[in-house]
Every structure is written in C-alpha cells, then in structure tokens.
Design a protein around this motif. Structure first.
Motif, PDB file in Angstrom:
ATOM      1  N   MET A 101       0.885  -1.203  -0.048  1.00 21.38           N
ATOM      2  CA  MET A 101      -0.177   0.024  -0.076  1.00 21.38           C
ATOM      3  C   MET A 101       0.900   1.179  -0.140  1.00 21.38           C
ATOM      4  SD  MET A 101      -3.214  -1.088   2.446  1.00 21.38           S
ATOM      5  CE  MET A 101      -4.500   0.293   1.597  1.00 21.38           C
ATOM      6  N   GLY A 102       0.445   2.242  -0.596  1.00 18.90           N
ATOM      7  CA  GLY A 102       1.070   3.577  -0.758  1.00 18.90           C
ATOM      8  C   GLY A 102       0.421   4.734  -1.078  1.00 18.90           C
ATOM      9  N   TRP A 103       1.088   5.898  -1.027  1.00 17.48           N
ATOM     10  CA  TRP A 103       0.666   7.144  -1.280  1.00 17.48           C
ATOM     11  C   TRP A 103       1.250   7.643  -2.540  1.00 17.48           C
ATOM     12  CZ3 TRP A 103      -3.903   9.006   0.862  1.00 17.48           C
ATOM     13  CH2 TRP A 103      -4.180   8.365   1.890  1.00 17.48           C
ATOM     14  N   TYR A 104       0.695   8.153  -3.616  1.00 24.45           N
ATOM     15  CA  TYR A 104       1.275   8.884  -4.646  1.00 24.45           C
ATOM     16  C   TYR A 104       0.478  10.628  -4.336  1.00 24.45           C
ATOM     17  CZ  TYR A 104       3.049   4.722  -6.791  1.00 24.45           C
ATOM     18  OH  TYR A 104       3.574   3.356  -7.076  1.00 24.45           O
ATOM     19  N   ARG A 105       1.296  11.300  -4.971  1.00 24.08           N
ATOM     20  CA  ARG A 105       0.657  12.574  -5.388  1.00 24.08           C
ATOM     21  C   ARG A 105       1.060  13.143  -6.670  1.00 24.08           C
ATOM     22  NH1 ARG A 105       4.901  15.595  -1.265  1.00 24.08           N
ATOM     23  NH2 ARG A 105       6.835  15.758  -2.660  1.00 24.08           N
ATOM     24  N   GLN A 106       0.054  14.116  -7.070  1.00 24.75           N
ATOM     25  CA  GLN A 106       0.170  14.953  -8.285  1.00 24.75           C
ATOM     26  C   GLN A 106      -0.195  16.272  -8.050  1.00 24.75           C
ATOM     27  OE1 GLN A 106      -2.434  13.123 -11.561  1.00 24.75           O
ATOM     28  NE2 GLN A 106      -0.940  14.229 -13.036  1.00 24.75           N
ATOM     29  N   ALA A 107       0.904  16.861  -8.385  1.00 26.31           N
ATOM     30  CA  ALA A 107       0.611  18.399  -8.289  1.00 26.31           C
ATOM     31  C   ALA A 107       0.406  18.980  -9.683  1.00 26.31           C
ATOM     32  CB  ALA A 107       1.996  19.257  -7.913  1.00 26.31           C
ATOM     33  N   PRO A 108      -0.354  20.183  -9.736  1.00 24.98           N
ATOM     34  CA  PRO A 108      -0.671  20.946 -10.772  1.00 24.98           C
ATOM     35  C   PRO A 108       0.273  20.878 -12.087  1.00 24.98           C
ATOM     36  CG  PRO A 108      -1.565  22.095  -9.186  1.00 24.98           C
ATOM     37  CD  PRO A 108      -0.656  21.169  -8.602  1.00 24.98           C
ATOM     38  N   GLY A 109       0.259  20.367 -13.290  1.00 26.95           N
ATOM     39  CA  GLY A 109       1.200  20.335 -14.267  1.00 26.95           C
ATOM     40  C   GLY A 109       2.338  19.400 -13.984  1.00 26.95           C
TER      41      GLY A 109
ATOM     42  N   ILE B 129       4.511   0.904   1.831  1.00 34.45           N
ATOM     43  CA  ILE B 129       4.910  -0.003   2.763  1.00 34.45           C
ATOM     44  C   ILE B 129       4.231  -1.327   2.334  1.00 34.45           C
ATOM     45  CG2 ILE B 129       2.685   0.466   3.876  1.00 34.45           C
ATOM     46  CD1 ILE B 129       3.978   0.309   6.702  1.00 34.45           C
ATOM     47  N   THR B 130       4.891  -2.334   2.459  1.00 33.61           N
ATOM     48  CA  THR B 130       4.718  -3.687   2.138  1.00 33.61           C
ATOM     49  C   THR B 130       4.128  -4.345   3.331  1.00 33.61           C
ATOM     50  OG1 THR B 130       6.722  -4.815   3.348  1.00 33.61           O
ATOM     51  CG2 THR B 130       6.951  -3.825   1.077  1.00 33.61           C
ATOM     52  N   TYR B 131       3.286  -5.617   3.200  1.00 31.29           N
ATOM     53  CA  TYR B 131       2.726  -6.248   4.053  1.00 31.29           C
ATOM     54  C   TYR B 131       3.491  -6.567   5.275  1.00 31.29           C
ATOM     55  CZ  TYR B 131      -0.533  -9.773   6.179  1.00 31.29           C
ATOM     56  OH  TYR B 131      -1.217 -10.467   6.927  1.00 31.29           O
ATOM     57  N   GLY B 132       4.702  -6.754   5.155  1.00 28.81           N
ATOM     58  CA  GLY B 132       5.595  -7.066   6.272  1.00 28.81           C
ATOM     59  C   GLY B 132       6.168  -5.989   7.135  1.00 28.81           C
ATOM     60  N   GLY B 133       5.733  -4.717   6.501  1.00 31.38           N
ATOM     61  CA  GLY B 133       6.202  -3.472   7.324  1.00 31.38           C
ATOM     62  C   GLY B 133       7.501  -2.837   6.551  1.00 31.38           C
ATOM     63  N   ASN B 134       8.153  -3.257   5.407  1.00 30.12           N
ATOM     64  CA  ASN B 134       9.049  -2.452   4.891  1.00 30.12           C
ATOM     65  C   ASN B 134       8.619  -1.148   4.320  1.00 30.12           C
ATOM     66  OD1 ASN B 134      11.132  -4.390   5.764  1.00 30.12           O
ATOM     67  ND2 ASN B 134      10.556  -5.844   3.882  1.00 30.12           N
TER      68      ASN B 134
ATOM     69  N   ILE C 147       4.895   6.439   6.816  1.00 26.97           N
ATOM     70  CA  ILE C 147       3.926   5.706   6.150  1.00 26.97           C
ATOM     71  C   ILE C 147       3.769   4.634   7.455  1.00 26.97           C
ATOM     72  CG2 ILE C 147       5.182   4.413   4.965  1.00 26.97           C
ATOM     73  CD1 ILE C 147       2.875   4.193   2.798  1.00 26.97           C
ATOM     74  N   SER C 148       2.152   4.069   7.449  1.00 27.00           N
ATOM     75  CA  SER C 148       2.169   3.075   8.543  1.00 27.00           C
ATOM     76  C   SER C 148       1.064   2.233   8.030  1.00 27.00           C
ATOM     77  CB  SER C 148       1.974   3.543  10.095  1.00 27.00           C
ATOM     78  OG  SER C 148       1.101   4.452  10.099  1.00 27.00           O
ATOM     79  N   ARG C 149       0.794   0.882   8.534  1.00 31.91           N
ATOM     80  CA  ARG C 149      -0.458   0.338   8.029  1.00 31.91           C
ATOM     81  C   ARG C 149      -1.141  -0.116   9.431  1.00 31.91           C
ATOM     82  NH1 ARG C 149       0.715  -3.886   3.037  1.00 31.91           N
ATOM     83  NH2 ARG C 149      -1.501  -4.374   3.440  1.00 31.91           N
ATOM     84  N   GLY C 150      -2.585  -0.042   9.411  1.00 24.12           N
ATOM     85  CA  GLY C 150      -3.293  -0.577  10.488  1.00 24.12           C
ATOM     86  C   GLY C 150      -3.037  -1.958  10.895  1.00 24.12           C
ATOM     87  N   ASN C 151      -3.672  -2.399  12.028  1.00 20.86           N
ATOM     88  CA  ASN C 151      -3.295  -3.780  12.765  1.00 20.86           C
ATOM     89  C   ASN C 151      -4.091  -4.793  11.816  1.00 20.86           C
ATOM     90  OD1 ASN C 151      -2.122  -2.943  14.726  1.00 20.86           O
ATOM     91  ND2 ASN C 151      -3.691  -2.835  15.897  1.00 20.86           N
ATOM     92  N   ALA C 152      -5.033  -4.268  10.718  1.00 17.73           N
ATOM     93  CA  ALA C 152      -6.024  -5.288  10.145  1.00 17.73           C
ATOM     94  C   ALA C 152      -5.257  -5.304   8.603  1.00 17.73           C
ATOM     95  CB  ALA C 152      -7.422  -4.909   9.760  1.00 17.73           C
ATOM     96  N   ARG C 153      -4.235  -4.347   8.393  1.00 22.00           N
ATOM     97  CA  ARG C 153      -3.527  -4.440   7.223  1.00 22.00           C
ATOM     98  C   ARG C 153      -4.273  -3.972   5.934  1.00 22.00           C
ATOM     99  NH1 ARG C 153       0.192  -5.110  10.380  1.00 22.00           N
ATOM    100  NH2 ARG C 153       1.850  -6.521  10.361  1.00 22.00           N
TER     101      ARG C 153
ATOM    102  N   TYR D 141      -1.903   4.428   6.670  1.00 19.20           N
ATOM    103  CA  TYR D 141      -1.856   6.343   7.086  1.00 19.20           C
ATOM    104  C   TYR D 141      -0.464   7.000   6.441  1.00 19.20           C
ATOM    105  CZ  TYR D 141      -4.980   3.788  10.269  1.00 19.20           C
ATOM    106  OH  TYR D 141      -6.011   3.042  10.700  1.00 19.20           O
ATOM    107  N   LEU D 142      -0.565   8.124   6.141  1.00 23.75           N
ATOM    108  CA  LEU D 142       0.629   9.019   6.042  1.00 23.75           C
ATOM    109  C   LEU D 142       0.426  10.108   6.831  1.00 23.75           C
ATOM    110  CD1 LEU D 142       2.781   9.284   4.000  1.00 23.75           C
ATOM    111  CD2 LEU D 142       1.566  10.612   2.813  1.00 23.75           C
ATOM    112  N   GLN D 143       1.415  10.176   7.962  1.00 20.23           N
ATOM    113  CA  GLN D 143       1.481  11.420   8.858  1.00 20.23           C
ATOM    114  C   GLN D 143       2.641  12.057   8.018  1.00 20.23           C
ATOM    115  OE1 GLN D 143       0.181  12.000  11.961  1.00 20.23           O
ATOM    116  NE2 GLN D 143       1.252  14.107  11.528  1.00 20.23           N
ATOM    117  N   MET D 144       2.139  13.423   7.840  1.00 17.16           N
ATOM    118  CA  MET D 144       3.059  14.564   7.190  1.00 17.16           C
ATOM    119  C   MET D 144       3.280  15.619   8.050  1.00 17.16           C
ATOM    120  SD  MET D 144       1.054  14.674   3.566  1.00 17.16           S
ATOM    121  CE  MET D 144      -0.651  15.109   4.185  1.00 17.16           C
ATOM    122  N   ASN D 145       4.581  15.815   8.317  1.00 13.04           N
ATOM    123  CA  ASN D 145       4.888  16.828   9.463  1.00 13.04           C
ATOM    124  C   ASN D 145       5.902  17.928   8.477  1.00 13.04           C
ATOM    125  OD1 ASN D 145       3.645  15.470  11.550  1.00 13.04           O
ATOM    126  ND2 ASN D 145       5.626  14.438  11.989  1.00 13.04           N
TER     127      ASN D 145
END
Length: 122
Positions: free
Chosen positions: A34-42, A51-56, A69-75, A79-83
């Motif tokens: 699972m992962g997150w991608y982004r697309q900015a204008p243009g 993040i893989t199923y095993g947590g890598n 990035i993290s995964r919930g217990n149910a996999r 989540y993506l925590q952005m600071n």
C-alpha cells in the motif's frame, strides 16, 4: 468491487501537519503493498511512500524525515503522517494498493483511491 476510501486532506500552513488515512472497502485477506502517490498541477504523479505487508517502507527523497507511512493492524488500512509541510507538498494525494486478495477469493492487481487534496499555504 474493492474501493480505497481516503480522508484527511485539507488546508494547512507551512510547517504544519496532516494525517491522511486510506481504508479498503471490502473484506480483505491480503494487500501486498500500500502506498501514497501525489500529483501537483502540471506535474506527473509521483510516489510519496509505500509499505509492504511485512512493514518495509520506501520514501521519496523529498519527504524523508518528514513523512511517515504506516499500516493498521488489520493490514487493510494505510496512513501517511505528514509533518513540517512545505508549499511544494501541495498536491492531490492518491492511495494505492498492489496485489489485493479478498476473503471471497477475488483478486486485483492494483487499485487507486479517488484522491484527496492537500494544500500547504499561509
């Protein structure tokens, strides 16, 4: 039909934080990556973090040390925590899942979420 439902986008000032969430809508047996991608204008869509199923984990250089990035217990959630957000983080963020298997034995190569807008501006 499995769907990815995202939440958590919005407007934030530079230096602020946001947490994105993404959950699969069906009974999931396994999602390999699972992962997150982004697309900015243009710009082209780019990988932010995965993040893989095993947590890598894997991060784009531009977000290392700021995003987690993290995964919930149910996999079946991610989540993506952005600071320390910067104006250049402004984009539509898309949740992505790769190699999905459901409890009912359906399988999918990949699924995309609908996208959630993150705007970093003062």
């Amino acid at each position: 039909q499995v769907q990815l439902v995202e939440s958590g986008g919005g407007l934030v000032q530079p230096g602020g934080s946001l947490r994105l969430s993404c959950a699969a809508s069906a009974d999931i047996f396994r999602i390999n990556v699972m992962g997150w991608y982004r697309q900015a204008p243009g710009k082209r869509r780019e990988l932010v973090a995965a993040i893989t199923y095993g947590g890598n984990t894997n991060y784009a250089d531009s977000v290392k040390g700021r995003f987690t990035i993290s995964r919930g217990n149910a996999r079946n959630t991610v989540y993506l925590q952005m600071n320390s957000l910067k104006s250049e983080d402004t984009a539509v963020y898309y949740c992505h899942a790769n190699n999905i298997a459901t409890v009912s034995e359906d399988s999918y190569l990949e699924i995309w979420g609908q996208g959630t807008l993150v705007t970093v501006s003062s």
